[in-house]
Scaffold this active site. Structure first.
Site, PDB file in Angstrom:
ATOM      1  N   ASP A  18      33.050 -61.264 -66.440  1.00 34.79           N
ATOM      2  CA  ASP A  18      33.549 -60.461 -65.213  1.00 34.79           C
ATOM      3  C   ASP A  18      32.617 -61.115 -64.179  1.00 34.79           C
ATOM      4  OD1 ASP A  18      33.402 -58.214 -63.206  1.00 34.79           O
ATOM      5  OD2 ASP A  18      34.494 -57.187 -64.980  1.00 34.79           O
ATOM      6  N   ASP A  60      42.717 -59.621 -66.816  1.00 33.28           N
ATOM      7  CA  ASP A  60      42.777 -58.522 -66.202  1.00 33.28           C
ATOM      8  C   ASP A  60      42.094 -58.673 -64.718  1.00 33.28           C
ATOM      9  OD1 ASP A  60      43.620 -55.967 -65.910  1.00 33.28           O
ATOM     10  OD2 ASP A  60      41.533 -55.012 -65.989  1.00 33.28           O
ATOM     11  N   LYS A 100      47.337 -60.381 -65.531  1.00 33.65           N
ATOM     12  CA  LYS A 100      47.711 -59.348 -64.705  1.00 33.65           C
ATOM     13  C   LYS A 100      48.350 -60.031 -63.174  1.00 33.65           C
ATOM     14  CE  LYS A 100      44.597 -56.595 -62.677  1.00 33.65           C
ATOM     15  NZ  LYS A 100      43.588 -55.380 -62.706  1.00 33.65           N
TER      16      LYS A 100
END
Length: 148
Positions: A18, A60, A100
């Site tokens: 992330d 994601d 995604k």
């Protein structure tokens, strides 16, 4: 990679990446404040996997929304293409990729690109997603690598 012989313990390796800091997750290796789109982060992932192939690549990722729907769509498609390119080097044969994205004009271009390396590609919309949300996932199953 160490695989437990205890059937009650999780098997495999989970690596989370992330841009932001996030708290550790039991049983996972995390790379906070790391940019997946950089070669350095992708090399670190390969090193953590001891240069073994992965069964699943899940993304994601989403760009910071700008308020311009078409710009946001282009940005998330670009992120999905980073994931797709990484799948070419990291996935095992028969592997799976889930990415995604937000619905839009370039969705079909991404689907076609995925169809060149996966036997099955389909749109998945989670039940938890609002019906009016443009958020979807593209699921590629049975990774074949680049088909001639």
């Amino acid at each position: 990679m160490v695989v437990s012989k205890d059937i009650n313990k999780p098997k495999g390796t989970v690596i989370g990446v992330d841009l932001q800091y996030f708290s550790p997750v039991d049983g996972a290796t995390i790379l906070p404040q790391s940019d997946f789109t950089t070669e350095a982060t992708q090399t670190k992932i390969k090193d953590l996997l001891c240069h073994q192939k992965a069964d699943v690549l899940l993304s994601d990722m989403a760009p910071r929304a700008t308020g311009l729907r078409s710009h946001n769509h282009e940005a998330i498609i670009e992120l999905c293409f980073y994931v797709l390119r990484f799948s070419l080097v990291i996935l095992k044969p028969e592997g799976t990729m889930l990415c995604k994205l937000w619905m839009g004009g370039d969705q079909s271009r991404l689907e076609k690109a995925m169809q060149t390396v996966f036997q099955h590609v389909r749109v998945v919309k989670p039940e938890a997603s609002r019906e009016d949300s443009a958020e979807i996932f593209l699921l590629g199953r049975k990774f074949t690598g680049i088909k001639n």
